[in-house]
Design a protein around this motif. Structure first.
Motif, PDB file in Angstrom:
ATOM      1  N   MET A 263       0.831  -1.205   0.000  1.00  0.00           N
ATOM      2  CA  MET A 263       0.000   0.000   0.000  1.00  0.00           C
ATOM      3  C   MET A 263       0.868   1.257   0.000  1.00  0.00           C
ATOM      4  SD  MET A 263      -3.150  -0.860  -0.275  1.00  0.00           S
ATOM      5  CE  MET A 263      -4.015   0.631   0.193  1.00  0.00           C
ATOM      6  N   ASP A 264       1.977   1.237   0.754  1.00  0.00           N
ATOM      7  CA  ASP A 264       2.900   2.380   0.731  1.00  0.00           C
ATOM      8  C   ASP A 264       3.405   2.630  -0.684  1.00  0.00           C
ATOM      9  OD1 ASP A 264       2.835   3.072   3.441  1.00  0.00           O
ATOM     10  OD2 ASP A 264       4.359   1.600   3.967  1.00  0.00           O
ATOM     11  N   ASN A 265       3.557   1.555  -1.440  1.00  0.00           N
ATOM     12  CA  ASN A 265       4.109   1.629  -2.782  1.00  0.00           C
ATOM     13  C   ASN A 265       3.097   2.149  -3.807  1.00  0.00           C
ATOM     14  OD1 ASN A 265       6.708   1.232  -3.728  1.00  0.00           O
ATOM     15  ND2 ASN A 265       6.278  -0.762  -4.605  1.00  0.00           N
ATOM     16  N   ILE A 266       1.813   1.859  -3.593  1.00  0.00           N
ATOM     17  CA  ILE A 266       0.814   2.144  -4.630  1.00  0.00           C
ATOM     18  C   ILE A 266      -0.181   3.224  -4.267  1.00  0.00           C
ATOM     19  CG2 ILE A 266       0.952  -0.245  -5.451  1.00  0.00           C
ATOM     20  CD1 ILE A 266      -1.852  -0.663  -4.181  1.00  0.00           C
ATOM     21  N   ILE A 267      -0.280   3.592  -2.980  1.00  0.00           N
ATOM     22  CA  ILE A 267      -1.425   4.372  -2.546  1.00  0.00           C
ATOM     23  C   ILE A 267      -1.449   5.778  -3.141  1.00  0.00           C
ATOM     24  CG2 ILE A 267      -0.382   5.250  -0.404  1.00  0.00           C
ATOM     25  CD1 ILE A 267      -3.984   3.934  -0.853  1.00  0.00           C
TER      26      ILE A 267
END
Length: 446
Positions: A263-267
């Protein structure tokens, strides 16, 4: 150990702290705590400094969706390798030296962003920068060496939770740093995003030097001095790697912390693309996901310790199962919400539970094996990044048939299913989810 040593904090017979004072810097326990979380904070800041600038980077380097997805996978793949190595390194050399060495090696790699010019070089950059996330293993090992069983869940939760805020703060600050360089100093967009990485690189190197200068591995001194008995590195590794509890915790951690990493990567990119917000707004939204770690992961540690006091290991395991299952349900829901504000609200609830589940996981880890604590920590920590690689590869690689929102919902299903494996964990003295004593005074396995 000298029994006459005096500490400014209550300790047990092994001189590990039985209380936790997060706003104290008393040496050595709380000083180690602050050095550990700030050092890991700088590593999270560095690793996740790249995603919030992706809208600019992908245009400048002509990255395809597949390139972006592959780079995200590469960042976590690098972390898997380094986390597996960090566990034995902590067992052999101590957390202080292992942590600082890795930070000093990886900080210059981030500076090499100034020279990348192709998709392949971008992917390699993310791969090697991801190595720094192995400092998480040293962080948890250090806390487990400094704090007694009655408070180790809280110490582990706060140390990792506050550190994880770095992944949120970088989402907020990196677009601002880029904007200042681009607008106030009149650098081109290409030069601005490259120069912006000087900030996290210098921060990471500074924290590594502080750990070396002021850190202490154990309550009574440096690791080498008090671990003079020669350790069989292969024996330590074998003892840990054959403990099935470590594998189960690695699996469940892969679908709480691993999902958090994904999620950190895509949010930020998700909100930028799906709801049409600008890069700065997307960064603020993404930052709120990471900022929840300030209270969520420590809360998981507190809950684990309290359930341990009341119900023993059974309480710790049930707490982890409930919290991670709720997180999975919220993740599933997040992918099905079609409004901006609705998505933000559900995301905030999801972030709290998924991060609390990580804290609950490391409320169990210190009790798995005293002898091979570093290996078990490394296995569990690596499981987190393996989970991130799996979810990124299957659901967000840029080549999948799933939309991002569908991928998020499927991640929730994977969380719910994987957490069922906790039912297989059983401790000789502490029991498992369906049996065991409520006596808190169980000890780590040898």
């Amino acid at each position: 150990m000298e029994s006459t040593i005096k500490f400014s904090i209550a300790v047990d017979s092994d001189h590990r702290a039985t209380e936790f004072r997060p706003f104290s810097i008393s040496s050595p326990h709380m000083r180690a705590f602050h050095l550990a979380w700030l050092s890991l904070f700088s590593c999270f800041f560095s690793t996740f400094a790249i995603p919030p600038l992706l809208p600019i980077i992908r245009e400048d380097l002509h990255l395809s969706p597949s390139d972006v997805g592959t780079a995200g996978i590469a960042a976590f793949a690098g972390s898997i390798i380094s986390r597996l190595a960090m566990g034995p390194a902590c067992d052999l050399f101590g957390p202080r030296l292992a942590s600082a060495t890795l930070s000093l090696v990886t900080a210059p790699i981030l500076l090499s962003a100034a020279f990348i010019s192709s998709p392949l070089s971008f992917i390699l950059l993310r791969f090697f920068v991801g190595f720094s996330l192995a400092n998480f293993v040293a962080n948890q090992f250090w806390m487990s060496s400094m704090f007694s069983g009655c408070t180790v869940g809280l110490a582990n939760g706060v140390a990792a939770g506050w550190a994880n805020v770095g992944s949120g703060l970088t989402q907020l600050l990196m677009p601002i740093i880029f904007s200042i360089l681009n607008t106030n100093f009149n650098f081109t967009q290409s030069a601005s995003w490259r120069l912006a990485f000087v900030v996290p690189a210098v921060f990471q190197a500074t924290m590594a030097l502080l750990v070396l200068a002021y850190g202490q591995d154990l309550p009574d001194g440096k690791y080498k001095k008090f671990k003079k008995e020669e350790k069989d590195s292969f024996g330590l590794f074998l003892n840990g790697i054959t403990n099935y509890r470590g594998w189960v915790l690695g699996l469940t951690y892969g679908f709480c912390f691993g999902v958090e990493l994904t999620m950190d990567n895509i949010i930020a990119e998700y909100f930028y693309d799906r709801f049409g917000v600008n890069m700065e707004t997307a960064g603020v939204i993404a930052a709120s996901f990471g900022f929840a770690n300030w209270v969520s992961r420590p809360t998981g540690g507190v809950v684990s310790d309290e359930l341990g006091r009341r119900f023993g290991m059974k309480g710790r395991l049930w707490g982890l199962w409930v919290v991670q299952t709720v997180a999975g349900l919220l993740c599933l829901w997040l992918g099905r919400v079609n409004s901006l504000w609705g998505s933000i609200v559900v995301m905030c609830g999801f972030s709290f539970f998924v991060q609390a589940a990580s804290g609950l996981t490391f409320g169990v880890v210190p009790f798995v094996s005293k002898r091979s604590m570093g290996v078990i920590s490394g296995m569990t920590g690596s499981g987190g990044t393996v989970g991130a690689v799996v979810t990124q590869l299957l659901l967000f690689s840029g080549d999948t048939k799933f939309s991002t929102q569908t991928g998020i919902s499927l991640m929730g299903v994977m969380m719910i299913v994987s957490t069922l494996s906790l039912t297989t964990i059983y401790f000789r003295d502490g029991g498992g989810m369906f049996c065991g004593s409520s006596d808190y005074d169980y000890q780590p396995l040898p």
